[in-house]
Scaffold this motif. Structure first.
Motif, PDB file in Angstrom:
ATOM      1  N   PHE A  22     104.750 -37.707 -25.572  1.00 57.46           N
ATOM      2  CA  PHE A  22     104.635 -38.627 -24.435  1.00 57.46           C
ATOM      3  C   PHE A  22     103.171 -38.689 -24.034  1.00 57.46           C
ATOM      4  O   PHE A  22     102.465 -37.672 -24.017  1.00 57.46           O
ATOM      5  N   GLU A  23     102.725 -39.894 -23.699  1.00 58.59           N
ATOM      6  CA  GLU A  23     101.348 -40.038 -23.246  1.00 58.59           C
ATOM      7  C   GLU A  23     101.298 -41.130 -22.188  1.00 58.59           C
ATOM      8  O   GLU A  23     101.886 -42.206 -22.348  1.00 58.59           O
ATOM      9  N   GLU A  24     100.572 -40.823 -21.107  1.00 57.51           N
ATOM     10  CA  GLU A  24     100.401 -41.781 -20.011  1.00 57.51           C
ATOM     11  C   GLU A  24      98.936 -41.818 -19.614  1.00 57.51           C
ATOM     12  O   GLU A  24      98.301 -40.771 -19.450  1.00 57.51           O
ATOM     13  N   HIS A  25      98.397 -43.038 -19.465  1.00 56.89           N
ATOM     14  CA  HIS A  25      97.017 -43.211 -19.038  1.00 56.89           C
ATOM     15  C   HIS A  25      96.984 -44.072 -17.779  1.00 56.89           C
ATOM     16  O   HIS A  25      97.678 -45.093 -17.693  1.00 56.89           O
ATOM     17  N   SER A  26      96.132 -43.672 -16.841  1.00 58.49           N
ATOM     18  CA  SER A  26      95.925 -44.492 -15.647  1.00 58.49           C
ATOM     19  C   SER A  26      94.473 -44.367 -15.217  1.00 58.49           C
ATOM     20  O   SER A  26      93.901 -43.269 -15.241  1.00 58.49           O
ATOM     21  N   GLY A  27      93.858 -45.496 -14.854  1.00 57.86           N
ATOM     22  CA  GLY A  27      92.459 -45.456 -14.455  1.00 57.86           C
ATOM     23  C   GLY A  27      91.912 -46.824 -14.134  1.00 57.86           C
ATOM     24  O   GLY A  27      92.660 -47.812 -14.070  1.00 57.86           O
ATOM     25  N   VAL A  28      90.591 -46.896 -13.930  1.00 60.59           N
ATOM     26  CA  VAL A  28      89.955 -48.158 -13.579  1.00 60.59           C
ATOM     27  C   VAL A  28      88.669 -48.349 -14.380  1.00 60.59           C
ATOM     28  O   VAL A  28      88.078 -47.390 -14.878  1.00 60.59           O
ATOM     29  N   ASN A  29      88.256 -49.601 -14.482  1.00 57.21           N
ATOM     30  CA  ASN A  29      86.992 -49.960 -15.106  1.00 57.21           C
ATOM     31  C   ASN A  29      86.295 -50.972 -14.198  1.00 57.21           C
ATOM     32  O   ASN A  29      86.897 -51.968 -13.792  1.00 57.21           O
ATOM     33  N   ILE A  30      85.030 -50.689 -13.855  1.00 54.94           N
ATOM     34  CA  ILE A  30      84.257 -51.558 -12.964  1.00 54.94           C
ATOM     35  C   ILE A  30      83.001 -52.013 -13.697  1.00 54.94           C
ATOM     36  O   ILE A  30      82.285 -51.192 -14.281  1.00 54.94           O
ATOM     37  N   VAL A  31      82.726 -53.313 -13.657  1.00 53.55           N
ATOM     38  CA  VAL A  31      81.570 -53.873 -14.366  1.00 53.55           C
ATOM     39  C   VAL A  31      80.658 -54.577 -13.370  1.00 53.55           C
ATOM     40  O   VAL A  31      81.121 -55.297 -12.474  1.00 53.55           O
ATOM     41  N   MET A  32      79.353 -54.372 -13.568  1.00 54.69           N
ATOM     42  CA  MET A  32      78.348 -55.056 -12.754  1.00 54.69           C
ATOM     43  C   MET A  32      77.303 -55.659 -13.691  1.00 54.69           C
ATOM     44  O   MET A  32      76.813 -54.976 -14.594  1.00 54.69           O
ATOM     45  N   LYS A  33      76.974 -56.930 -13.490  1.00 57.96           N
ATOM     46  CA  LYS A  33      75.959 -57.603 -14.293  1.00 57.96           C
ATOM     47  C   LYS A  33      74.877 -58.150 -13.368  1.00 57.96           C
ATOM     48  O   LYS A  33      75.176 -58.927 -12.449  1.00 57.96           O
ATOM     49  N   ASN A  34      73.653 -57.696 -13.620  1.00 64.28           N
ATOM     50  CA  ASN A  34      72.501 -58.160 -12.838  1.00 64.28           C
ATOM     51  C   ASN A  34      72.747 -58.055 -11.330  1.00 64.28           C
ATOM     52  O   ASN A  34      72.420 -58.969 -10.559  1.00 64.28           O
ATOM     53  N   GLY A  35      73.361 -56.939 -10.937  1.00 70.49           N
ATOM     54  CA  GLY A  35      73.580 -56.672  -9.519  1.00 70.49           C
ATOM     55  C   GLY A  35      74.834 -57.272  -8.930  1.00 70.49           C
ATOM     56  O   GLY A  35      75.151 -57.025  -7.763  1.00 70.49           O
TER      57      GLY A  35
ATOM     58  N   GLU B 221      81.463 -57.778 -11.392  1.00 71.44           N
ATOM     59  CA  GLU B 221      82.175 -58.719 -12.259  1.00 71.44           C
ATOM     60  C   GLU B 221      83.683 -58.502 -12.226  1.00 71.44           C
ATOM     61  O   GLU B 221      84.416 -59.143 -12.965  1.00 71.44           O
ATOM     62  N   GLY B 222      84.132 -57.548 -11.422  1.00 70.52           N
ATOM     63  CA  GLY B 222      85.575 -57.330 -11.319  1.00 70.52           C
ATOM     64  C   GLY B 222      85.957 -55.901 -11.654  1.00 70.52           C
ATOM     65  O   GLY B 222      85.158 -55.096 -12.131  1.00 70.52           O
ATOM     66  N   VAL B 223      87.216 -55.620 -11.377  1.00 64.50           N
ATOM     67  CA  VAL B 223      87.786 -54.297 -11.607  1.00 64.50           C
ATOM     68  C   VAL B 223      88.991 -54.426 -12.527  1.00 64.50           C
ATOM     69  O   VAL B 223      89.877 -55.258 -12.295  1.00 64.50           O
ATOM     70  N   GLY B 224      89.003 -53.622 -13.575  1.00 61.56           N
ATOM     71  CA  GLY B 224      90.143 -53.589 -14.481  1.00 61.56           C
ATOM     72  C   GLY B 224      90.975 -52.344 -14.228  1.00 61.56           C
ATOM     73  O   GLY B 224      90.438 -51.275 -13.949  1.00 61.56           O
ATOM     74  N   ILE B 225      92.279 -52.490 -14.325  1.00 61.67           N
ATOM     75  CA  ILE B 225      93.201 -51.372 -14.112  1.00 61.67           C
ATOM     76  C   ILE B 225      93.839 -51.001 -15.444  1.00 61.67           C
ATOM     77  O   ILE B 225      94.326 -51.874 -16.170  1.00 61.67           O
ATOM     78  N   ARG B 226      93.846 -49.705 -15.755  1.00 62.42           N
ATOM     79  CA  ARG B 226      94.530 -49.233 -16.950  1.00 62.42           C
ATOM     80  C   ARG B 226      95.797 -48.495 -16.530  1.00 62.42           C
ATOM     81  O   ARG B 226      95.753 -47.586 -15.708  1.00 62.42           O
ATOM     82  N   ALA B 227      96.928 -48.891 -17.102  1.00 61.57           N
ATOM     83  CA  ALA B 227      98.192 -48.230 -16.822  1.00 61.57           C
ATOM     84  C   ALA B 227      99.116 -48.432 -18.014  1.00 61.57           C
ATOM     85  O   ALA B 227      99.589 -49.546 -18.256  1.00 61.57           O
ATOM     86  N   ASP B 228      99.324 -47.391 -18.800  1.00 60.78           N
ATOM     87  CA  ASP B 228     100.235 -47.479 -19.931  1.00 60.78           C
ATOM     88  C   ASP B 228     100.869 -46.127 -20.198  1.00 60.78           C
ATOM     89  O   ASP B 228     100.292 -45.087 -19.905  1.00 60.78           O
ATOM     90  N   ARG B 229     102.071 -46.150 -20.732  1.00 64.08           N
ATOM     91  CA  ARG B 229     102.742 -44.914 -21.100  1.00 64.08           C
ATOM     92  C   ARG B 229     103.819 -45.195 -22.127  1.00 64.08           C
ATOM     93  O   ARG B 229     104.329 -46.320 -22.223  1.00 64.08           O
ATOM     94  N   GLY B 230     104.152 -44.168 -22.886  1.00 61.72           N
ATOM     95  CA  GLY B 230     105.178 -44.322 -23.908  1.00 61.72           C
ATOM     96  C   GLY B 230     105.344 -43.035 -24.692  1.00 61.72           C
ATOM     97  O   GLY B 230     104.728 -42.010 -24.407  1.00 61.72           O
ATOM     98  N   ILE B 231     106.193 -43.105 -25.712  1.00 65.59           N
ATOM     99  CA  ILE B 231     106.490 -41.950 -26.558  1.00 65.59           C
ATOM    100  C   ILE B 231     106.327 -42.341 -28.015  1.00 65.59           C
ATOM    101  O   ILE B 231     106.832 -43.385 -28.453  1.00 65.59           O
ATOM    102  N   GLY B 232     105.618 -41.510 -28.782  1.00 65.92           N
ATOM    103  CA  GLY B 232     105.487 -41.669 -30.220  1.00 65.92           C
ATOM    104  C   GLY B 232     106.263 -40.574 -30.928  1.00 65.92           C
ATOM    105  O   GLY B 232     106.303 -39.434 -30.468  1.00 65.92           O
ATOM    106  N   VAL B 233     106.872 -40.921 -32.053  1.00 65.52           N
ATOM    107  CA  VAL B 233     107.697 -39.986 -32.824  1.00 65.52           C
ATOM    108  C   VAL B 233     107.227 -39.982 -34.273  1.00 65.52           C
ATOM    109  O   VAL B 233     107.012 -41.049 -34.866  1.00 65.52           O
ATOM    110  N   ARG B 234     107.059 -38.780 -34.826  1.00 66.57           N
ATOM    111  CA  ARG B 234     106.682 -38.657 -36.236  1.00 66.57           C
ATOM    112  C   ARG B 234     107.632 -37.683 -36.915  1.00 66.57           C
ATOM    113  O   ARG B 234     107.942 -36.618 -36.368  1.00 66.57           O
ATOM    114  N   VAL B 235     108.062 -38.037 -38.125  1.00 66.09           N
ATOM    115  CA  VAL B 235     109.040 -37.219 -38.850  1.00 66.09           C
ATOM    116  C   VAL B 235     108.646 -37.089 -40.318  1.00 66.09           C
ATOM    117  O   VAL B 235     107.898 -37.917 -40.863  1.00 66.09           O
ATOM    118  N   LEU B 236     109.164 -36.047 -40.945  1.00 62.77           N
ATOM    119  CA  LEU B 236     109.111 -35.891 -42.394  1.00 62.77           C
ATOM    120  C   LEU B 236     110.536 -35.891 -42.920  1.00 62.77           C
ATOM    121  O   LEU B 236     111.397 -35.154 -42.419  1.00 62.77           O
TER     122      LEU B 236
END
Length: 472
Positions: free
Chosen positions: A24-37, A40-55
């Protein structure tokens, strides 16, 4: 969440898997960009899920879902089983994993200043500090791209061999791209990053705004005073930043076992290293290169990899000798040894593959003054604008950004774009002295198909290269 991950492993075994893991993995956070002072906006990161690997029957299958229900997880398990069975029919050699000792463990990186407690405007103040330092310098910097990013990665990994590893890892970074215009000429510091695992206190301690000011001053001086570098055989002193990109590209990547065994050839490149090269000399006795995910607050930090194996320092080169490859459990089995915890995935929907974390040139005994004191003619390369390396990680080129002439043991005027073209063995064999001080520089290392960009540190100590060919 815990129940679903454990259910996935149990379901895979029920359906005939010889080995099963779920993450299981979950990510949450923000990204803020500024150009020439201007923000430019705020991005929100929010994702989660489960990965399965088998032999299954020597074939491997991987599948994932972001719908966290038993029904959806069960379907992902069935898909992974189906893929593994199909893979087993076309493989000549069955996939097997090395035997490892696993743990049930929880670990977390604590933040003194938890970025979740601060608003976007409060985080933007760090970008405004860079703006102020640069604009108050009096230097013309017409293009300023600044960004702030933070996120928390919460993971829970389980396999059928006893591993239960849960972690909470916060990461925070500031990046800038600054262009200096002076006397009709342009120079730039492209995408310089300051980044850590931890909280805002680490950004404040590093003071990237002061580094930005130093960068624009160095670029202005390069425009005003820069001259052509010497050509031909000279001595070159490389900074921790240049040493870092060199160890990452010419040691870290070619020592990844999946490259060595050929799996990565179609995805990210090949390697000049062969399995039987362990114990061969690749550099001088002054050269030791370490790969260590466990460095506290490092950008590439982790204590257990994405196969549940406990992390440790990996000595890729020790006193000039190739001593270790970066391995996951699959390639450790082929080599008859244990994994050294180099399996990483960027998110729940990616298979863990062999990756670097924090790669560095280990320090030596020399002060910086001692490194340059007997250099009659050479160049001190502080930073780079460009690097190139071939697929086998053997032929490479580094083009300096901030660099200075060394003459009779003294640092002189800036030189423009010195070019170091050299082979991997030639580079590390030419090192006759390594500095005492260690510095690290963050980056995002790309690899895999689909691509996975993982956070890494690279760096180490300064080093002196004797009699290498410099071009311009």
């Amino acid at each position: 969440m815990h129940e679903l991950v454990e259910f996935a492993v149990e379901k895979a075994l029920e359906l005939g898997a010889e080995y099963a893991e779920a993450r299981f993995e979950e990510h949450s956070g923000v990204n803020i960009v500024m150009k020439n002072g201007n923000p430019e906006g705020v991005g929100i990161r929010a994702d989660r899920g489960i990965g399965v690997r088998v032999l299954v029957n020597g074939g491997m299958g991987f599948a994932s879902t972001n719908i966290l229900t038993k029904e959806s997880v069960s379907e992902a398990v069935k898909k992974a089983i189906k893929l593994a069975k199909a893979a087993s029919k076309v493989r000549n050699i069955p996939i097997k994993f090395s035997e490892e000792r696993f743990h049930e463990v929880y670990y977390e990186v604590r933040m003194k200043k938890d970025f979740r407690d601060y608003s976007g405007e409060e985080k933007m103040k760090y970008l405004r500090l860079i703006e102020e330092e640069v604009l108050n310098s009096g230097i013309k910097v017409p293009m300023r791209f600044l960004s702030y990013q933070d996120w928390i990665a919460h993971k829970y990994f389980v396999n059928n061999e006893g591993a239960k590893v849960e972690s909470v890892i916060p990461r925070v970074s500031i990046t800038y791209n600054l262009v200096v215009f002076e006397e009709g000429q342009v120079e730039q510091a492209p995408f310089v990053q300051t980044a850590f695992t931890g909280g805002l206190e680490l950004i404040e301690r590093a003071e990237p705004w002061k580094r930005a000011l130093n960068d624009v001053k160095a670029l202005q001086r390069l425009i005003k005073e820069g001259k052509k570098p010497p050509e031909g055989k000279v001595d070159v002193v490389i900074s921790p930043e240049v040493a870092g990109i060199a160890v990452h590209e010419s040691v870290g990547h070619p020592y990844e076992a999946d490259r060595i065994f050929g799996r990565e050839a179609a995805q990210a490149g090949e390697s000049f290293v062969k399995p039987d090269m362990l114990g061969e000399r690749i550099g001088s006795e002054a050269v030791t290169v370490i790969e260590d995910p466990t460095i506290p607050n490092s950008w590439g930090f982790y204590l257990y990899d994405d196969e549940g194996v406990k992390a440790c320092p990996r000595y890729l080169i020790k006193e000039g000798i190739i001593t270790e490859f970066l391995m996951n459990r699959e390639y450790a089995y082929y080599l008859g040894t244990h994994s050294n915890a180099a399996a990483r995935a960027i998110n729940y929907d990616r298979e863990p593959i062999v990756r670097m974390a924090n790669t560095y040139l280990a320090p030596g005994d020399y002060s910086f003054e001692e490194l340059i004191e007997d250099v009659k003619l050479g160049v001190y390369m502080v930073s780079f604008n460009e690097w190139n390396i071939d697929d086998r990680r053997y032929q490479q080129r580094y083009i300096g950004r901030e660099a200075y002439l060394i003459e009779n043991g003294e640092i002189k005027h800036p030189v423009r774009r010195p070019i170091l073209e050299i082979t991997t063995k030639g580079l590390w064999s030419s090192v006759d002295a390594v500095g005492k001080d260690v510095e690290f520089y963050p980056g995002t290392c790309g690899k895999g198909e689909p691509g996975q960009g993982v956070p890494v540190w690279m760096g180490g100590a300064s080093a002196r290269l004797r009699d290498v060919v410099l071009r311009r």
